[in-house]
Design a protein around this motif. Structure first.
Motif, mmCIF file in Angstrom:
data_model
loop_
_atom_site.group_PDB
_atom_site.id
_atom_site.type_symbol
_atom_site.label_atom_id
_atom_site.label_comp_id
_atom_site.label_asym_id
_atom_site.label_seq_id
_atom_site.Cartn_x
_atom_site.Cartn_y
_atom_site.Cartn_z
ATOM 1 N N THR A 72 27.356 32.732 54.542
ATOM 2 C CA THR A 72 26.587 33.630 55.406
ATOM 3 C C THR A 72 25.245 33.931 54.754
ATOM 4 O O THR A 72 25.197 34.476 53.651
ATOM 5 C CB THR A 72 27.342 34.947 55.628
ATOM 6 O OG1 THR A 72 28.599 34.673 56.264
ATOM 7 C CG2 THR A 72 26.523 35.895 56.498
ATOM 8 N N ARG A 78 27.534 36.396 60.302
ATOM 9 C CA ARG A 78 28.632 35.850 59.496
ATOM 10 C C ARG A 78 29.038 34.475 60.017
ATOM 11 O O ARG A 78 29.097 34.238 61.226
ATOM 12 C CB ARG A 78 29.832 36.792 59.547
ATOM 13 C CG ARG A 78 30.975 36.342 58.640
ATOM 14 C CD ARG A 78 32.204 37.213 58.806
ATOM 15 N NE ARG A 78 33.294 36.735 57.968
ATOM 16 C CZ ARG A 78 34.066 35.689 58.252
ATOM 17 N NH1 ARG A 78 33.851 34.995 59.360
ATOM 18 N NH2 ARG A 78 35.031 35.320 57.434
ATOM 19 N N ARG A 79 29.299 33.559 59.097
ATOM 20 C CA ARG A 79 29.761 32.234 59.465
ATOM 21 C C ARG A 79 30.641 31.680 58.350
ATOM 22 O O ARG A 79 30.567 32.137 57.204
ATOM 23 C CB ARG A 79 28.587 31.289 59.734
ATOM 24 C CG ARG A 79 27.695 31.037 58.533
ATOM 25 C CD ARG A 79 26.508 30.161 58.898
ATOM 26 N NE ARG A 79 25.718 29.843 57.711
ATOM 27 C CZ ARG A 79 24.623 29.078 57.718
ATOM 28 N NH1 ARG A 79 24.199 28.562 58.872
ATOM 29 N NH2 ARG A 79 23.969 28.820 56.609
#
Length: 215
Positions: A72, A78-79
């Motif tokens: 992120t 967020r990832r």
């Protein structure tokens, strides 16, 4: 742009171009945020070199810690690893399309990666850039970035045919020094492109090593 087959693209160009994009996608936002002095240690911190330590860390995170906070970007949404890889892949394809055109089927490793043999004594005696054969995962790979001007002088490929027996081929391109090239090769760049080889003869003597942990 014509439909894209990701597996076919990887085979044609090697995974290295996508991997470089993945390294940049993960680390570049943090480098910018923390003002990392990449020029202080290009082999470890320069993302354009796709440093091996960073690739190894990224591999570990991708496989064993896909929700690591490093995926992120600072102040970003967020990832996880999967989302980051997809973003990196799209960026790599876009970048390659700008360099090689909108037809991935026509893309080729040698259109992007080149070799150049330099002669530091007299520039006119060197060889101009030519398309590189192979890719980073083959024995014919050379060092450097997109244009390689150095690499291994001799490569050895061994196929074990039984206990204590093997077929081996040595690849030795000779060079522009006083080193005499082996039969079947020349010092020209065209020889390197065809990967001329000579069978390895049986050694006059055999050496045996025993490796033990901690020694």
């Amino acid at each position: 742009m014509e439909p894209l087959d990701g597996h076919r693209l990887a085979r044609r160009l090697g995974v290295v171009d996508v991997l470089d994009s993945y390294v940049h996608e993960v680390f570049q936002p943090w480098w910018d945020e923390k003002k990392v002095p990449a020029s202080k240690d290009r082999w470890i911190l320069d993302l354009d070199r796709s440093p091996i330590p960073l690739r190894e860390v990224l591999e570990h995170w991708t496989v064993d810690d896909p929700d690591n906070a490093a995926f992120t970007p600072p102040d970003g949404a967020r990832r996880d690893a999967t989302q980051t890889m997809r973003t990196a892949f799209r960026k790599a394809v876009t970048d390659l399309a700008g360099k090689l055109g909108d037809r991935p089927a026509a893309w080729d490793w040698g259109k992007l990666h080149t070799r150049e043999i330099l002669d530091h004594r007299a520039p006119g005696l060197g060889y101009e850039r030519y398309s590189a054969g192979g890719d980073p995962w083959t024995v014919n790979a050379a060092g450097g970035e997109l244009n390689s001007s150095y690499g291994p002088s001799i490569r050895l490929v061994v196929r074990w045919t039984g206990r204590g027996t093997a077929d081996a081929v040595a690849i030795y391109p000779g060079g522009q020094s006083d080193t005499r090239p082996p039969p079947g090769t020349t010092t020209s760049s065209s020889s390197g492109g065809t990967r001329s080889t000579c069978p390895c003869g049986s050694p006059d003597s055999t050496a045996t090593w025993t490796l033990r942990a901690g020694e």
